[in-house]
Scaffold this motif. Structure first.
Motif, PDB file in Angstrom:
ATOM      1  N   ILE A 124       0.802  -1.226   0.000  1.00 18.07           N
ATOM      2  CA  ILE A 124       0.000   0.000   0.000  1.00 18.07           C
ATOM      3  C   ILE A 124       0.836   1.278   0.000  1.00 18.07           C
ATOM      4  O   ILE A 124       0.283   2.370  -0.139  1.00 18.07           O
ATOM      5  CB  ILE A 124      -0.951   0.025   1.216  1.00 18.07           C
ATOM      6  N   ASP A 125       2.152   1.175   0.142  1.00 21.78           N
ATOM      7  CA  ASP A 125       2.971   2.362   0.388  1.00 21.78           C
ATOM      8  C   ASP A 125       2.810   3.419  -0.707  1.00 21.78           C
ATOM      9  O   ASP A 125       2.650   4.611  -0.423  1.00 21.78           O
ATOM     10  CB  ASP A 125       4.436   1.968   0.530  1.00 21.78           C
ATOM     11  N   ARG A 126       2.848   3.010  -1.957  1.00 24.19           N
ATOM     12  CA  ARG A 126       2.780   3.988  -3.055  1.00 24.19           C
ATOM     13  C   ARG A 126       1.435   4.689  -3.121  1.00 24.19           C
ATOM     14  O   ARG A 126       1.328   5.799  -3.650  1.00 24.19           O
ATOM     15  CB  ARG A 126       3.060   3.299  -4.385  1.00 24.19           C
ATOM     16  N   ALA A 127       0.387   4.049  -2.588  1.00 24.95           N
ATOM     17  CA  ALA A 127      -0.954   4.633  -2.679  1.00 24.95           C
ATOM     18  C   ALA A 127      -1.262   5.580  -1.527  1.00 24.95           C
ATOM     19  O   ALA A 127      -2.284   6.270  -1.563  1.00 24.95           O
ATOM     20  CB  ALA A 127      -1.993   3.510  -2.709  1.00 24.95           C
ATOM     21  N   LEU A 128      -0.384   5.635  -0.526  1.00 23.54           N
ATOM     22  CA  LEU A 128      -0.673   6.471   0.635  1.00 23.54           C
ATOM     23  C   LEU A 128      -0.490   7.951   0.308  1.00 23.54           C
ATOM     24  O   LEU A 128       0.411   8.318  -0.445  1.00 23.54           O
ATOM     25  CB  LEU A 128       0.251   6.076   1.801  1.00 23.54           C
ATOM     26  N   PRO A 129      -1.299   8.818   0.902  1.00 22.70           N
ATOM     27  CA  PRO A 129      -1.250  10.253   0.569  1.00 22.70           C
ATOM     28  C   PRO A 129      -0.223  11.030   1.401  1.00 22.70           C
ATOM     29  O   PRO A 129      -0.380  12.228   1.604  1.00 22.70           O
ATOM     30  CB  PRO A 129      -2.668  10.716   0.906  1.00 22.70           C
ATOM     31  N   PHE A 130       0.827  10.346   1.899  1.00 21.70           N
ATOM     32  CA  PHE A 130       1.832  11.016   2.710  1.00 21.70           C
ATOM     33  C   PHE A 130       3.114  11.203   1.918  1.00 21.70           C
ATOM     34  O   PHE A 130       3.419  10.439   1.001  1.00 21.70           O
ATOM     35  CB  PHE A 130       2.155  10.189   3.966  1.00 21.70           C
ATOM     36  N   ALA A 131       3.866  12.209   2.313  1.00 21.94           N
ATOM     37  CA  ALA A 131       5.227  12.317   1.790  1.00 21.94           C
ATOM     38  C   ALA A 131       6.065  11.196   2.395  1.00 21.94           C
ATOM     39  O   ALA A 131       5.763  10.711   3.489  1.00 21.94           O
ATOM     40  CB  ALA A 131       5.821  13.687   2.161  1.00 21.94           C
ATOM     41  N   PRO A 132       7.109  10.750   1.713  1.00 21.15           N
ATOM     42  CA  PRO A 132       7.906   9.635   2.228  1.00 21.15           C
ATOM     43  C   PRO A 132       8.724  10.043   3.446  1.00 21.15           C
ATOM     44  O   PRO A 132       9.090  11.213   3.609  1.00 21.15           O
ATOM     45  CB  PRO A 132       8.811   9.286   1.052  1.00 21.15           C
ATOM     46  N   LEU A 133       9.016   9.064   4.288  1.00 18.59           N
ATOM     47  CA  LEU A 133       9.888   9.325   5.434  1.00 18.59           C
ATOM     48  C   LEU A 133      11.348   9.397   5.000  1.00 18.59           C
ATOM     49  O   LEU A 133      12.146  10.098   5.609  1.00 18.59           O
ATOM     50  CB  LEU A 133       9.716   8.228   6.484  1.00 18.59           C
ATOM     51  N   SER A 134      11.698   8.673   3.925  1.00 11.48           N
ATOM     52  CA  SER A 134      13.078   8.627   3.451  1.00 11.48           C
ATOM     53  C   SER A 134      13.135   8.839   1.945  1.00 11.48           C
ATOM     54  O   SER A 134      12.165   8.546   1.221  1.00 11.48           O
ATOM     55  CB  SER A 134      13.720   7.275   3.794  1.00 11.48           C
ATOM     56  N   ILE A 135      14.276   9.343   1.487  1.00 15.12           N
ATOM     57  CA  ILE A 135      14.553   9.490   0.058  1.00 15.12           C
ATOM     58  C   ILE A 135      15.772   8.648  -0.271  1.00 15.12           C
ATOM     59  O   ILE A 135      16.775   8.687   0.447  1.00 15.12           O
ATOM     60  CB  ILE A 135      14.860  10.953  -0.325  1.00 15.12           C
ATOM     61  N   ILE A 136      15.675   7.882  -1.352  1.00 16.13           N
ATOM     62  CA  ILE A 136      16.825   7.121  -1.838  1.00 16.13           C
ATOM     63  C   ILE A 136      17.272   7.756  -3.149  1.00 16.13           C
ATOM     64  O   ILE A 136      16.504   7.825  -4.114  1.00 16.13           O
ATOM     65  CB  ILE A 136      16.481   5.639  -2.055  1.00 16.13           C
ATOM     66  N   ALA A 137      18.516   8.213  -3.168  1.00 14.04           N
ATOM     67  CA  ALA A 137      19.080   8.806  -4.381  1.00 14.04           C
ATOM     68  C   ALA A 137      20.070   7.834  -4.994  1.00 14.04           C
ATOM     69  O   ALA A 137      20.978   7.345  -4.312  1.00 14.04           O
ATOM     70  CB  ALA A 137      19.782  10.122  -4.057  1.00 14.04           C
ATOM     71  N   VAL A 138      19.879   7.529  -6.259  1.00 13.40           N
ATOM     72  CA  VAL A 138      20.839   6.735  -7.024  1.00 13.40           C
ATOM     73  C   VAL A 138      21.671   7.713  -7.837  1.00 13.40           C
ATOM     74  O   VAL A 138      21.151   8.418  -8.703  1.00 13.40           O
ATOM     75  CB  VAL A 138      20.126   5.716  -7.932  1.00 13.40           C
ATOM     76  N   LEU A 139      22.955   7.783  -7.525  1.00  9.73           N
ATOM     77  CA  LEU A 139      23.821   8.827  -8.065  1.00  9.73           C
ATOM     78  C   LEU A 139      24.908   8.240  -8.946  1.00  9.73           C
ATOM     79  O   LEU A 139      25.440   7.162  -8.664  1.00  9.73           O
ATOM     80  CB  LEU A 139      24.482   9.602  -6.909  1.00  9.73           C
TER      81      LEU A 139
END
Length: 527
Positions: A476-491
């Protein structure tokens, strides 16, 4: 070669203690021991034990102190050296029990290994020679001497007592998923730094299940060897009885439910250890980043290897941390993984980074840079360790507005916005290949606990609930109306390689002259 501290709790053993201690001198001939420290703690005996110990010490040239110094209820009675041996004699002003006597002796232990030795004659120290050999040859963290695994000799008596031991061992095995044959054995040898990092709270024979369960929860490499045993009857002075068995049953339940397995330290090991008790969450994180991992991987801040285990095997995999307790656990993973190496790597110190020919094609850096003062310098160090075509996978906590007490207790310096992370990566010599949103479901929980309730710890039930519900959260994570707790950057590195931070004369410190901060384990801060 190694060294051994023998911890000897003594209570009312005037007839046996001298012979028991003299038997330890067989260790003088061990080819694996360069030094033996024997710490004897008289637990306020009421018989003539104190006089017997004084005579034993005098026979070995140990100076006995009259009215020696007393600190925290412990009197120093004497100490001295003889050959390989260093004898230390202490006395409790008040009786405290076996567990307390062991804690007193352990505080004095200064050898690489420590083992408990009773003051009676049920166990023979010749078996300690074989126990030490296992540490040398098998890189063990702990070695138990099993009375039920077929030693050279075993006195036959007290059948019902053996049944009780086997029941307690079975129950301990059930809660730890470790297949021991003798949990209640006295001969428990453990690496001293590991043993000192475990908070032992039992004052009596409940020490046995407590230590076993906590070693298992710390993922120690535990070995067993068969030992001889000459048990004595109650008429001969045996002290443990059925009441201790009942107490042990409660202790097994208590320590099974508890996760208090780290002493308080500068690395926040206890807090981070609790966060690591969500293996399903670790699996979720590993599944997210696995498609971006190559075959030459450096993982920074590996903790106890929860993520490491899910990303190996690789052609080359280097796991790293700055916490010596975590490094010890990680090294245990290398025994049967020839492609795995372990090293101390401080993200703020470029010279501490390992190198491989051609550079790493992947550097995994999860929940790290928010801990350090110079996050730009840290990312530049990551950039310098990468091959030109490599990738850095960086996870950071999102949302400066979420910064609260939980961030403080974890040692976070900051939380990030997407724009701030992109700008930081660009300055460090990276271009952003992908930005992934991770763990939206954790955002309201973090706000509730860290901002509204201002909690400074993570509840064990919360962590268990997180682990239990992670399969649902993944769906369900992608469908939730919240901003994410973490960001993953692929650099990916840009063509111009900036100088690594900390590579010059001042490499040993961050920009403000302070050493790098603590490194999180491989668990997202998402309780």
């Amino acid at each position: 070669m190694t060294s051994l501290s023998v911890l000897v709790p003594v209570y009312n053993e005037q007839h046996l203690v001298s012979t028991s201690l003299a038997r330890l001198e067989i260790l003088e001939g061990s080819p694996h021991l360069e030094r033996v420290q024997v710490v004897v703690v008289d637990d306020c005996s009421r018989d003539a034990t104190g006089e017997v110990l004084r005579a034993f010490a005098a026979a070995r040239g140990v100076q006995w102190l009259e009215n020696g110094p007393i600190e925290n209820g412990v009197e120093l009675c004497g100490h001295g050296r003889q050959g390989k041996f260093h004898w230390v004699f202490l006395r409790h002003v008040m009786n405290g029990g076996k567990g307390r006597a062991i804690r007193t002796a352990l505080a004095e232990a200064d050898c690489e290994l420590s083992v408990i030795h009773d003051a009676d004659l049920e166990y023979h120290p010749r078996d300690l020679v074989r126990i030490v050999k296992v540490f040398v040859e098998e890189e063990a963290d702990a070695v138990f001497g099993s009375r039920f695994a077929g030693g050279e000799a075993r006195r036959a008596l007290l059948f019902r007592h053996e049944l009780g031991n086997r029941l307690l061992t079975f129950l301990t095995n059930w809660v730890t998923n470790v297949n021991l044959t003798d949990m209640e054995t006295c001969y428990k040898a453990v690496r001293t730094d590991l043993l000192k990092s475990i908070p032992i709270v039992s004052n009596d024979f409940r020490l046995e299940p407590e230590l076993t369960i906590k070693l298992a929860k710390r993922e120690a490499r535990i070995f067993e060897i068969p030992i001889s045993y000459s048990g004595r009857t109650y008429q001969e002075g045996k002290k443990i009885n059925w009441r201790d068995g009942v107490k042990a049953l409660w202790a097994i339940t208590r320590f099974w439910l508890s996760d208090h397995v780290y002493q308080e330290d500068a690395y926040g090991s206890q807090i981070l250890g609790r966060l690591a008790r969500a293996p399903r969450f670790n699996a979720w994180m590993a599944d997210v980043i696995r498609p971006f991992c190559g075959q030459r991987v450096l993982e920074i801040g590996s903790g106890t290897g929860n993520l490491t285990r899910r990303l190996v095997p690789r052609n080359t995999y280097v796991a790293s941390d700055i916490n010596p307790l975590y490094l010890q656990t990680l090294r245990g993973l290398t025994v049967d993984r020839p492609y795995l190496d372990v090293t101390l790597t401080d993200v703020t110190r470029g010279e501490s980074f390992p190198r491989v020919e051609g550079g790493f094609d992947t550097v995994v850096c999860l929940n790290i840079i928010e801990h350090v003062d110079d996050d730009l310098g840290a990312l530049r160090n990551v950039r310098a360790a990468l091959a030109e075509t490599g990738r850095a996978i960086v996870l950071v906590p999102r949302g400066p507005d979420l910064f609260g007490t939980l961030d403080e207790v974890l040692g976070h310096k900051r939380r990030y916005t997407e724009n701030a992370l992109v700008e930081l990566a660009t300055q460090a010599g990276f271009e952003v290949q992908e930005l992934l949103h991770f763990n939206r479901v954790g955002t309201p929980a973090w706000w509730l606990n860290g901002k509204l309730l201002k909690r400074r710890s993570f509840g064990l039930l919360q962590i268990k609930a997180l682990n239990l519900l992670t399969p649902l959260f993944r769906v369900i994570d992608r469908a939730l109306p919240f901003a994410p707790l973490s960001i993953i950057a692929v650099l990916r590195p840009t063509s111009a390689r900036p100088a690594a931070a900390g590579a010059g004369p001042d490499a040993a410190a961050g920009t403000d002259g302070e050493p790098g901060g603590p490194i999180d384990p491989d668990v997202s801060a998402s309780a």
